[in-house]
Scaffold this motif. Structure first.
Motif, short mmCIF file in Angstrom:
data_model
loop_
_atom_site.label_atom_id
_atom_site.label_comp_id
_atom_site.label_asym_id
_atom_site.label_seq_id
_atom_site.Cartn_x
_atom_site.Cartn_y
_atom_site.Cartn_z
N SER A 70 47.11 -50.75 14.24
CA SER A 70 47.72 -52.00 13.52
C SER A 70 48.97 -51.59 12.84
CB SER A 70 46.83 -52.60 12.63
OG SER A 70 46.17 -51.50 11.86
N ASP A 72 51.57 -52.79 9.52
CA ASP A 72 51.72 -53.75 8.20
C ASP A 72 53.39 -53.38 7.93
OD1 ASP A 72 52.23 -54.83 5.73
OD2 ASP A 72 50.64 -54.21 4.97
N LYS A 75 54.74 -52.96 4.57
CA LYS A 75 54.40 -51.48 3.74
C LYS A 75 54.98 -50.53 4.69
CE LYS A 75 50.17 -53.05 1.80
NZ LYS A 75 48.51 -52.59 1.52
#
Length: 126
Positions: A70, A72, A75
């Motif tokens: 995954s 982000d 971030k």
């Protein structure tokens, strides 16, 4: 450069989450991949996720159904969640950035990645 973290010594059946932090403002534009290299073996593909929303994901056959990749973008980090770890998962795990931005597809080929981290070691005891 890319910085992996989260490796360690675990037992068979345990879970572990690896993280890979990328510097700069272009993280979301590039697909990201995870590879691993066991002692005496060639580096092998583990998982990859496409740029931006990560709509395209592929896994190596040996980890399919056990690992989840995954990302982000807020971030600048890509993750590899590993479940049901086996001794054969023991390796140094590397994250890498696809050299081509805004690519809808993902690649399993090492040569398609031009930035690599230093690796984080995962050891799974039996």
């Amino acid at each position: 450069q890319l910085v992996e973290s989260g490796g360690g010594l675990v037992q068979t059946g345990d879970s572990l989450r690896l993280s890979c932090a990328a510097p700069g403002r272009t993280f979301s534009r590039h697909g990201m991949g995870w590879f691993r290299q066991a002692p005496g073996k060639e580096r092998e593909f583990v998982a990859a996720i496409s740029c931006w929303s990560g709509d395209t994901i592929i896994y190596g056959d040996s980890v399919k159904g056990r690992f989840t990749i995954s990302r982000d973008n807020a971030k600048n980090t890509v993750y590899l969640q590993m479940y049901s770890l086996k001794p054969e998962d023991t390796a140094v795990y590397y994250c890498a950035r696809d050299r081509t931005p805004w690519k809808a597809s993902v690649s399993v080929l090492l040569d398609d990645y031009n930035y690599w981290g230093q690796g984080t070691k995962v050891t799974v005891s039996s």
